[in-house]
Design an enzyme around this catalytic site. Structure first.
Site, PDB file in Angstrom:
ATOM      1  N   SER A   1      -7.963  10.368   7.823  1.00 48.42           N
ATOM      2  CA  SER A   1      -7.639  11.171   9.016  1.00 48.42           C
ATOM      3  C   SER A   1      -7.298  12.615   8.639  1.00 48.42           C
ATOM      4  O   SER A   1      -7.689  13.564   9.317  1.00 48.42           O
ATOM      5  CB  SER A   1      -6.512  10.528   9.832  1.00 48.42           C
ATOM      6  OG  SER A   1      -5.394  10.241   9.029  1.00 48.42           O
TER       7      SER A   1
ATOM      8  N   TYR B   1     -15.111  -0.220  10.593  1.00 48.53           N
ATOM      9  CA  TYR B   1     -13.655  -0.085  10.413  1.00 48.53           C
ATOM     10  C   TYR B   1     -12.905  -0.717  11.594  1.00 48.53           C
ATOM     11  O   TYR B   1     -11.948  -1.477  11.400  1.00 48.53           O
ATOM     12  CB  TYR B   1     -13.277   1.395  10.266  1.00 48.53           C
ATOM     13  CG  TYR B   1     -11.781   1.621  10.314  1.00 48.53           C
ATOM     14  CD1 TYR B   1     -10.956   1.167   9.286  1.00 48.53           C
ATOM     15  CD2 TYR B   1     -11.184   2.256  11.411  1.00 48.53           C
ATOM     16  CE1 TYR B   1      -9.585   1.339   9.346  1.00 48.53           C
ATOM     17  CE2 TYR B   1      -9.810   2.435  11.476  1.00 48.53           C
ATOM     18  CZ  TYR B   1      -9.018   1.973  10.440  1.00 48.53           C
ATOM     19  OH  TYR B   1      -7.657   2.130  10.497  1.00 48.53           O
TER      20      TYR B   1
ATOM     21  N   PHE C   1      -1.088   7.353   2.679  1.00 48.74           N
ATOM     22  CA  PHE C   1      -0.572   8.444   3.525  1.00 48.74           C
ATOM     23  C   PHE C   1       0.566   7.951   4.426  1.00 48.74           C
ATOM     24  O   PHE C   1       1.693   8.481   4.386  1.00 48.74           O
ATOM     25  CB  PHE C   1      -1.748   8.979   4.357  1.00 48.74           C
ATOM     26  CG  PHE C   1      -1.399   9.863   5.518  1.00 48.74           C
ATOM     27  CD1 PHE C   1      -0.568  10.966   5.362  1.00 48.74           C
ATOM     28  CD2 PHE C   1      -1.944   9.615   6.781  1.00 48.74           C
ATOM     29  CE1 PHE C   1      -0.278  11.807   6.446  1.00 48.74           C
ATOM     30  CE2 PHE C   1      -1.660  10.444   7.864  1.00 48.74           C
ATOM     31  CZ  PHE C   1      -0.820  11.524   7.698  1.00 48.74           C
ATOM     32  N   ILE C   2       0.295   6.932   5.219  1.00 46.66           N
ATOM     33  CA  ILE C   2       1.307   6.455   6.172  1.00 46.66           C
ATOM     34  C   ILE C   2       2.428   5.740   5.433  1.00 46.66           C
ATOM     35  O   ILE C   2       3.618   5.943   5.689  1.00 46.66           O
ATOM     36  CB  ILE C   2       0.660   5.516   7.222  1.00 46.66           C
ATOM     37  CG1 ILE C   2      -0.332   6.301   8.088  1.00 46.66           C
ATOM     38  CG2 ILE C   2       1.726   4.839   8.089  1.00 46.66           C
ATOM     39  CD1 ILE C   2      -1.123   5.464   9.084  1.00 46.66           C
TER      40      ILE C   2
ATOM     41  N   LYS D   1       0.145   5.330  -9.864  1.00 48.53           N
ATOM     42  CA  LYS D   1       0.496   5.546  -8.449  1.00 48.53           C
ATOM     43  C   LYS D   1       1.969   5.199  -8.207  1.00 48.53           C
ATOM     44  O   LYS D   1       2.652   5.857  -7.427  1.00 48.53           O
ATOM     45  CB  LYS D   1      -0.399   4.713  -7.540  1.00 48.53           C
ATOM     46  CG  LYS D   1      -1.821   5.212  -7.572  1.00 48.53           C
ATOM     47  CD  LYS D   1      -2.727   4.589  -6.533  1.00 48.53           C
ATOM     48  CE  LYS D   1      -4.102   5.229  -6.702  1.00 48.53           C
ATOM     49  NZ  LYS D   1      -5.018   5.015  -5.612  1.00 48.53           N
TER      50      LYS D   1
ATOM     51  N   LYS E   1     -10.009  -3.880  11.679  1.00 46.60           N
ATOM     52  CA  LYS E   1      -8.634  -3.834  12.209  1.00 46.60           C
ATOM     53  C   LYS E   1      -8.442  -4.889  13.302  1.00 46.60           C
ATOM     54  O   LYS E   1      -7.397  -5.542  13.376  1.00 46.60           O
ATOM     55  CB  LYS E   1      -8.300  -2.434  12.738  1.00 46.60           C
ATOM     56  CG  LYS E   1      -8.305  -1.343  11.681  1.00 46.60           C
ATOM     57  CD  LYS E   1      -7.422  -1.636  10.478  1.00 46.60           C
ATOM     58  CE  LYS E   1      -5.937  -1.481  10.727  1.00 46.60           C
ATOM     59  NZ  LYS E   1      -5.133  -1.711   9.502  1.00 46.60           N
TER      60      LYS E   1
ATOM     61  N   ARG F   1      -1.512  -0.023  -6.464  1.00 45.73           N
ATOM     62  CA  ARG F   1      -2.599  -0.640  -7.224  1.00 45.73           C
ATOM     63  C   ARG F   1      -2.577  -0.292  -8.699  1.00 45.73           C
ATOM     64  O   ARG F   1      -3.317  -0.875  -9.488  1.00 45.73           O
ATOM     65  CB  ARG F   1      -3.941  -0.232  -6.626  1.00 45.73           C
ATOM     66  CG  ARG F   1      -4.035  -0.627  -5.194  1.00 45.73           C
ATOM     67  CD  ARG F   1      -5.347  -0.230  -4.587  1.00 45.73           C
ATOM     68  NE  ARG F   1      -6.329  -1.261  -4.810  1.00 45.73           N
ATOM     69  CZ  ARG F   1      -7.521  -1.272  -4.233  1.00 45.73           C
ATOM     70  NH1 ARG F   1      -7.875  -0.291  -3.435  1.00 45.73           N
ATOM     71  NH2 ARG F   1      -8.356  -2.244  -4.460  1.00 45.73           N
TER      72      ARG F   1
ATOM     73  N   GLY G   1       0.826  -1.220   0.000  1.00 40.50           N
ATOM     74  CA  GLY G   1       0.000   0.000   0.000  1.00 40.50           C
ATOM     75  C   GLY G   1       0.844   1.247   0.000  1.00 40.50           C
ATOM     76  O   GLY G   1       0.490   2.248   0.632  1.00 40.50           O
TER      77      GLY G   1
END
Ligand code: NDP
Length: 351
Positions: A220, A169, A18-19, A43, A173, A39, A14
């Protein structure tokens, strides 16, 4: 002795997120060879350009959908360590399976691929979340790595599609992290790698990943932007949000989790502490950042909160959390610098 050392070859899933983009950046700064999964080619090309100064030490591979079985089989060959961050994070799922399937199958899928095809992999670091830790409780309560959120999966079993978005969500997790630890237990004795999970609070901080506009940034940051760029009702400013942490600290936690030998087999909450959006307004106002709502100073004086204890990551991984003021200012400035038109949007001082 370190569990993994640069210039080892690491796979980051991934990588366009962001992270994950920050995880790749920190790993490259530490001298690793990084292969990021994305993906689509576009990107990947964005990241190639972002990390061009590192030359051949960064490359990407396309993995369109982590739900599909065996998608990682070829990509773990010759890899020394894996950082698995890919997982959907949003609050617009109709069916909880939209979140749970990629979270769980992505996690078990990569572990199975490593087990089968990754004999050199020594350590796997998975980005879990405090979503897998926290549950509704009386405040104040201090959550630690010993806590598990079994509440959300139970609620999903009872309410399915009708469950609140946050719990869809959170369940994804919890179930994904639980599946990872169960996989390790089931294969104990036959497995050559160990597992670490990083469980961040709400992640803020500067963005470097690809996005056309602020609201297309990750969940976030999108919510931060909504609160800062538009005046909010008093209730929304006084409410204790989740706790928060800076993305630069989260990224470093992932890389330190590769390296610190005794981190193996452990979960680490990464958290700076609780916040309210009024507190963020106050910080920005005191720093004389223009065009920020004033809110209702003092409205959060009696706000009750829970704590997510990030001190184990300080002790074991050597994290030093970024100062709140730096996180808040850098988050906003990163958005305003990347998207200059946002500077001109008028912000009325109160709703
Ligand atoms: P992003 O949405 O920016 O990143 C998620 C990444 O996962 C993206 O690269 C996305 O690809 C990829 N992904 C999602 N679903 C799939 C799929 N089915 N197949 C392949 N790739 C997929 O979110 P964040 O960076 O914020 O989150 C990264 C991780 O951190 C997640 O595991 C999240 O749960 C966790 N986390 C985030 C927190 C936060 O506050 N941001 C807090 C705690 C944990 P694409 O964008 O191309 O769809």
């Amino acid at each position: 002795m370190s569990a993994v050392e640069a210039p080892a070859k690491i796979l980051v899933t991934g990588a366009s997120g962001f992270i994950s983009a920050h995880v790749c950046r920190v790993a490259l700064e530490h001298g690793y060879h990084v292969i990021g999964t994305v993906r689509s080619k576009s990107k990947g090309d964005y990241l190639d350009n972002l990390f061009r100064e590192y030359g051949a030490r960064f490359r990407y591979v396309v993995v369109e959908d982590i739900v599909k079985p065996s998608v990682f089989d070829d990509h773990v060959k010759g890899i020394d360590a894996v950082l698995h961050t890919a997982s959907p994070f949003h609050f617009r799922a109709n069916d909880p399976k939209e979140l749970i399937d990629p979270a769980v199958h992505g996690t078990t899928g990569i572990l199975k691929s490593i087990f089968k095809n990754g004999p050199n992999v020594k350590r796997v670091v998975i980005t879990s979340s405090v979503a897998a830790v926290i549950f509704p409780t009386e405040s104040p309560y201090t959550f630690t790595e010993k806590d598990w959120n079994t509440y959300s999966p139970d609620l999903i079993k009872k309410e399915g599609k009708n469950a609140p978005q946050g719990h869809k969500y959170q369940a994804s997790k919890t179930l994904a992290e639980h599946a990872a630890w169960e996989f390790m237990k089931a294969n104990e004795g036959n497995i050559k790698f160990d597992l670490v999970t990083i469980n961040p609070s709400w992640v803020l901080g500067p963005t470097i990943h690809q996005a056309k506009e602020p609201k297309a940034l990750n969940e976030s940051i999108r919510q931060f932007w909504e609160h800062i760029s538009r005046p909010q009702p008093k209730e929304a400013l006084a409410v204790s949000g989740p706790n928060f942490v800076d993305v630069r600290d989260v990224a470093l936690a992932h890389v330190r989790a590769l390296e610190v030998s005794e981190a193996g087999g452990q979960r680490f909450i990464a958290s700076k502490g609780p916040f309210t959006y009024q507190q963020f307004y106050d910080i920005l106002r005191d720093a004389r950042v223009p065009n920020v709502p004033e809110g209702y100073p003092g409205c959060d004086k009696n706000t009750k909160t829970n704590y997510q204890d990030g001190s184990k990551a300080e002790r074991v991984l050597g994290l030093k959390y970024t100062h709140t003021k730096d996180t808040v200012i850098d988050t906003l400035m990163s958005i305003r610098t990347r998207f200059p038109h946002t500077n001109r949007q008028p912000v009325h001082s109160q709703l």
